[in-house]
Design a protein around this motif. Structure first.
Motif, PDB file in Angstrom:
ATOM      1  N   TYR A 170      -7.665   4.378  12.436  1.00 23.48           N
ATOM      2  CA  TYR A 170      -8.085   3.440  11.386  1.00 23.48           C
ATOM      3  C   TYR A 170      -6.882   2.822  10.659  1.00 23.48           C
ATOM      4  O   TYR A 170      -5.783   3.370  10.717  1.00 23.48           O
ATOM      5  N   PRO A 171      -7.094   1.707   9.975  1.00 24.15           N
ATOM      6  CA  PRO A 171      -5.998   1.099   9.210  1.00 24.15           C
ATOM      7  C   PRO A 171      -5.447   2.076   8.155  1.00 24.15           C
ATOM      8  O   PRO A 171      -6.203   2.901   7.635  1.00 24.15           O
ATOM      9  N   LYS A 175      -0.003   4.370  11.413  1.00 24.43           N
ATOM     10  CA  LYS A 175       0.338   4.000  12.789  1.00 24.43           C
ATOM     11  C   LYS A 175       1.728   3.357  12.865  1.00 24.43           C
ATOM     12  O   LYS A 175       2.556   3.756  13.668  1.00 24.43           O
ATOM     13  N   SER A 176       1.934   2.368  12.004  1.00 29.04           N
ATOM     14  CA  SER A 176       3.208   1.655  12.137  1.00 29.04           C
ATOM     15  C   SER A 176       4.357   2.527  11.621  1.00 29.04           C
ATOM     16  O   SER A 176       5.478   2.446  12.133  1.00 29.04           O
ATOM     17  N   THR A 177       4.085   3.373  10.624  1.00 27.59           N
ATOM     18  CA  THR A 177       5.126   4.301  10.145  1.00 27.59           C
ATOM     19  C   THR A 177       5.554   5.226  11.286  1.00 27.59           C
ATOM     20  O   THR A 177       6.742   5.430  11.531  1.00 27.59           O
ATOM     21  N   LEU A 286      -0.021  15.537   2.069  1.00 30.12           N
ATOM     22  CA  LEU A 286      -0.995  15.258   1.000  1.00 30.12           C
ATOM     23  C   LEU A 286      -2.223  16.176   1.077  1.00 30.12           C
ATOM     24  O   LEU A 286      -3.105  16.106   0.217  1.00 30.12           O
ATOM     25  N   THR A 309       6.093  10.317   7.020  1.00 28.42           N
ATOM     26  CA  THR A 309       7.083   9.913   6.009  1.00 28.42           C
ATOM     27  C   THR A 309       8.094  11.024   5.745  1.00 28.42           C
ATOM     28  O   THR A 309       9.263  10.755   5.531  1.00 28.42           O
TER      29      THR A 309
END
Ligand code: GDP
Length: 335
Positions: A170-171, A175-177, A286, A309
């Motif tokens: 999902y957005p 994904k891009s990270t 998290l 991250t």
């Protein structure tokens, strides 16, 4: 770039006739009988005009790859973006125009051979009219090719020999990270039909080879049964490309989608993609209650807990990728 620069029909006419005029001018100073000279001038004009048209059109065909010989992914891409049938039709029209102009050139060169200056002039006017019509008739095809050229100029450069992993989820799940973490800071971003953000491609060196990592924001983040026909076609193109999939879950649900829904998407894509999947549970930094995750971890393929991250779990993920990569390489060698 797949299609070269395309002139307009006007540009072709201007170029052909102005070159023809110049080559005719050059003969004016010839010291030969007038009758012969005027016929030669008209003959040269005809040949030059035809030759310029033919070579201009041939250049378009020569510089355009044979569509049927392109990798399947590109054929799908072209079909979704501009339509393969339309593209072939326009290229076919150019090919026919070349043939007609060549034929007219032969015919008029023959007819002008024994003509008087007056007849030669008439014949030249006549063929100018006919070849102009041929070029005008392909106006729409030239326009379409120019449109296609612009639409296709940002086609992604994909390595079809590299083992490819596609990222899904999902957005805002990361994904891009993750793609950046796996492949370095600057992935190539190219247009991809139906994803406004485009396709992102990065590479990671593994042993002697490389792993190609692809993210298509906006495509693999929706249930397949909600896709329209063209999106499905884009999906099939991606499916042809994929050797592996990384499906990203966001168990923190800060992406805005409940885990249950994310799992449903996973199952959905599992059915479509017949390749090994690594199930990444991202943003683990998290998540306080890991117990809550157990239920899902037990149901998915190759689960790995990650924080993209903070870099947690990345080593494990990379080790898994390398393991699957080795297996795939062996398989590819065998076939
Ligand atoms: P995409 O839409 O799936 O490509 O998601 P992005 O990579 O753009 O990430 C969405 C947001 O989640 C960004 O603000 C990221 O910084 C954040 N994010 C990604 N991975 C992690 C992670 O492991 N932990 C935390 N706390 N945030 C993350």
């Amino acid at each position: 770039m797949i299609i070269p620069d395309i002139p307009t029909y006007k540009e072709i006419l201007d170029k052909a006739f102005s070159r023809a005029r110049k080559s005719g001018e050059k003969l004016r100073t010839l010291r030969i009988p007038r009758n012969v000279k005027y016929r030669r001038i008209e003959e040269t004009k005809i040949q030059t005009a035809c030759d310029v048209m033919i070579s201009t059109l041939k250049r378009i065909l020569d510089k355009t790859p044979i569509i049927d010989e392109l990798p399947e992914f590109y054929q799908d891409y072209i079909d979704v973006t501009v339509g393969i049938d339309e593209l072939k039709k326009s290229l076919g029209a150019i090919n026919r125009a070349i043939k007609i102009i060549s034929q007219l050139k032969r015919e008029y060169t023959k007819r002008i051979k024994f003509s008087s200056p007056k007849e030669a002039y008439k014949l030249r006017r006549e063929i100018y009219g006919r070849i102009s019509s041929v070029i005008k008739e392909i106006k729409d095809d030239l326009d379409f090719l120019d449109f296609a050229k612009n639409r296709l100029k940002n086609m992604p450069t994909i390595d079809f020999d590299a083992v490819t992993v596609v990222i899904a989820g999902y957005p805002n799940v990361g994904k891009s990270t993750l793609l950046r973490k796996l492949t370095g800071a600057n992935p190539e971003v190219a247009e991809y039909p139906f994803t406004t953000k485009g396709i992102q491609i990065g590479y990671r060196k593994i042993g002697w080879g490389k792993l190609q990592v692809v993210d298509t924001p906006g495509l693999l983040d929706r249930p397949v049964d909600k896709m329209n026909e063209i999106e499905l076609q884009a999906l099939v193109a991606l499916e042809n490309l994929a050797d592996l999939m990384i499906f990203i879950f966001d168990p923190s649900e800060t992406c805005g989608y409940p885990l249950e829904k994310q799992f449903a998407l996973y199952k959905n894509l599992r059915k479509v993609f017949n390749v090994p999947i690594i199930s990444v549970f991202n943003k683990i930094d998290l998540v306080e209650n890991l117990k809550y995750l157990k239920k899902y971890i037990n149901k998915v393929e190759n689960p790995i807990l990650v924080s993209a991250t903070e870099g947690k779990g990345l080593k494990k993920l990379i080790a898994k990728l390398e393991e699957l990569y080795e297996r795939l390489e062996r398989k590819i060698w065998k076939t």
